[in-house]
Write a protein that holds these residues in place. Structure first.
Motif, PDB file in Angstrom:
ATOM      1  N   VAL A  39      10.527  -8.976  13.360  1.00 19.24           N
ATOM      2  CA  VAL A  39       9.502  -9.975  13.039  1.00 19.24           C
ATOM      3  C   VAL A  39       9.791 -11.271  13.787  1.00 19.24           C
ATOM      4  CG1 VAL A  39       8.415 -11.310  11.202  1.00 19.24           C
ATOM      5  CG2 VAL A  39       9.104  -8.943  10.784  1.00 19.24           C
ATOM      6  N   PHE A  40      11.033 -11.728  13.724  1.00 16.01           N
ATOM      7  CA  PHE A  40      11.403 -12.931  14.465  1.00 16.01           C
ATOM      8  C   PHE A  40      11.309 -12.681  15.968  1.00 16.01           C
ATOM      9  CE2 PHE A  40      14.184 -14.274  10.674  1.00 16.01           C
ATOM     10  CZ  PHE A  40      13.170 -15.066  10.163  1.00 16.01           C
ATOM     11  N   ALA A  41      11.680 -11.478  16.398  1.00 13.88           N
ATOM     12  CA  ALA A  41      11.606 -11.149  17.825  1.00 13.88           C
ATOM     13  C   ALA A  41      10.171 -11.250  18.323  1.00 13.88           C
ATOM     14  CB  ALA A  41      12.156  -9.747  18.066  1.00 13.88           C
ATOM     15  N   ALA A  42       9.233 -10.744  17.534  1.00  9.43           N
ATOM     16  CA  ALA A  42       7.827 -10.798  17.929  1.00  9.43           C
ATOM     17  C   ALA A  42       7.340 -12.238  18.015  1.00  9.43           C
ATOM     18  CB  ALA A  42       6.985 -10.011  16.931  1.00  9.43           C
ATOM     19  N   ALA A  43       7.779 -13.065  17.061  1.00 13.75           N
ATOM     20  CA  ALA A  43       7.360 -14.469  17.065  1.00 13.75           C
ATOM     21  C   ALA A  43       7.886 -15.197  18.294  1.00 13.75           C
ATOM     22  CB  ALA A  43       7.852 -15.159  15.793  1.00 13.75           C
ATOM     23  N   LEU A  44       9.119 -14.890  18.677  1.00 15.78           N
ATOM     24  CA  LEU A  44       9.737 -15.593  19.800  1.00 15.78           C
ATOM     25  C   LEU A  44       9.273 -15.070  21.156  1.00 15.78           C
ATOM     26  CD1 LEU A  44      13.353 -15.867  18.354  1.00 15.78           C
ATOM     27  CD2 LEU A  44      11.765 -17.756  18.736  1.00 15.78           C
ATOM     28  N   ARG A  45       8.643 -13.898  21.168  1.00 14.44           N
ATOM     29  CA  ARG A  45       8.213 -13.305  22.438  1.00 14.44           C
ATOM     30  C   ARG A  45       6.701 -13.218  22.570  1.00 14.44           C
ATOM     31  NH1 ARG A  45      12.377  -8.197  21.842  1.00 14.44           N
ATOM     32  NH2 ARG A  45      14.306  -9.274  22.455  1.00 14.44           N
ATOM     33  N   SER A  46       5.996 -13.774  21.619  1.00 21.36           N
ATOM     34  CA  SER A  46       4.552 -13.557  21.543  1.00 21.36           C
ATOM     35  C   SER A  46       3.740 -14.371  22.531  1.00 21.36           C
ATOM     36  CB  SER A  46       4.066 -13.888  20.126  1.00 21.36           C
ATOM     37  OG  SER A  46       4.267 -15.272  19.856  1.00 21.36           O
ATOM     38  N   GLY A  47       4.348 -15.393  23.118  1.00 20.60           N
ATOM     39  CA  GLY A  47       3.584 -16.290  23.969  1.00 20.60           C
ATOM     40  C   GLY A  47       2.857 -17.351  23.172  1.00 20.60           C
TER      41      GLY A  47
END
Length: 263
Positions: free
Chosen positions: A145-153
């Motif tokens: 979840v945090f990974a998606a937030a930090l890589r989402s653009g």
């Protein structure tokens, strides 16, 4: 007395690496008046009222630091398993009896990262006006979840700032400490920690608190606990929480009824 010194800082002593087994040779060099140093070295089981150490007692090194900017005076944090307590002791008060294995090197690095996170961290978890500084690489490795937030653009990926609403700040700090140094503070509610781990899919935290939660479940929280742990079983091959729950409570009819409501 601590106010006479500069702020304590993490500075690992090569002679006493994290994970080394040490023996107390001079109990008089044990300190119980440096709570700031204890916090710097992440000594979660340090208290000023701990029973004094005795010569010959054995502990494992958790970290070391200094009270002066330029000083070779080292204070070492150790955990004494026989007492289940942490202590601060001058480096002259202990001797190494066993060096850590090479497998301990990552643990040493992670502990150093935790101790220096306010200077080296590049990400923040925000709860209201409170901010927990950490490292984005740790967040992305621990939580999809945090990974998606930090890589989402999106905004979070640019600012490295993630809002975490509805969570007590102590839980954020406690979970981060667990991810970095592998220990959880005793004052945290494991049910709340599990709920946070479930929300952000942090498997390693669930693996740590899961066995504790299974043994301490009550009729009131059994259904919600089972749902949380069941979801980890469905998505992670290396967990088997539901079987553990069944084996633990199979002879308690009332608890089994509550458990089945969560499945």
């Amino acid at each position: 007395m601590e106010g006479l010194f500069t702020s304590p800082r993490y500075a690992e002593d090569e002679a006493f690496p994290v994970g080394a087994k040490v023996r107390v040779v001079d109990p008089g060099k044990c300190y119980n008046s440096y709570p700031e140093m204890a916090r710097t070295l992440c000594l979660s089981k340090y208290t000023r009222t701990s029973t004094p150490l005795r010569r010959g007692e054995v502990g494992s090194v958790l970290g070391s630091g200094t009270l002066f900017e330029a000083s070779d005076f080292q204070i070492v944090g150790i955990h004494v398993k026989a007492r289940d307590e942490d202590y601060l002791i001058g480096s002259g008060g202990i001797e190494v009896i066993e060096m850590p294995s090479p497998d301990m090197v990552p643990a040493s690095i992670m502990r150093a990262l935790w101790a220096t996170r306010t200077e080296s961290g590049d990400a923040t978890l925000v709860v209201g006006e409170q901010i927990a500084v950490c490292h984005s690489c740790v967040l992305t490795a621990a939580s999809p979840v945090f990974a998606a937030a930090l890589r989402s653009g999106m905004l979070e990926s640019a600012t490295r700032r993630i809002e975490v609403p509805g969570v007590d700040f102590s839980v954020i700090e406690g979970v981060l400490e667990l991810l970095y140094v592998g220990s959880l503070r005793d004052d945290l509610d494991v049910e709340t920690v599990l709920a946070f781990a479930h929300q952000y899919q942090i498997v390693q935290v669930a693996k740590y608190v899961g066995p504790i939660v299974v043994k301490t479940m009550t009729l009131e929280n059994a259904a919600s606990t089972v749902r949380f742990l069941r979801d980890f079983d469905r998505n992670v091959e290396s967990t088997n929480f539901v079987d553990s729950i069944m084996n633990t409570w199979v002879h308690d009819r009332a608890m089994m009824k509550a458990i089945l409501q969560g499945l």
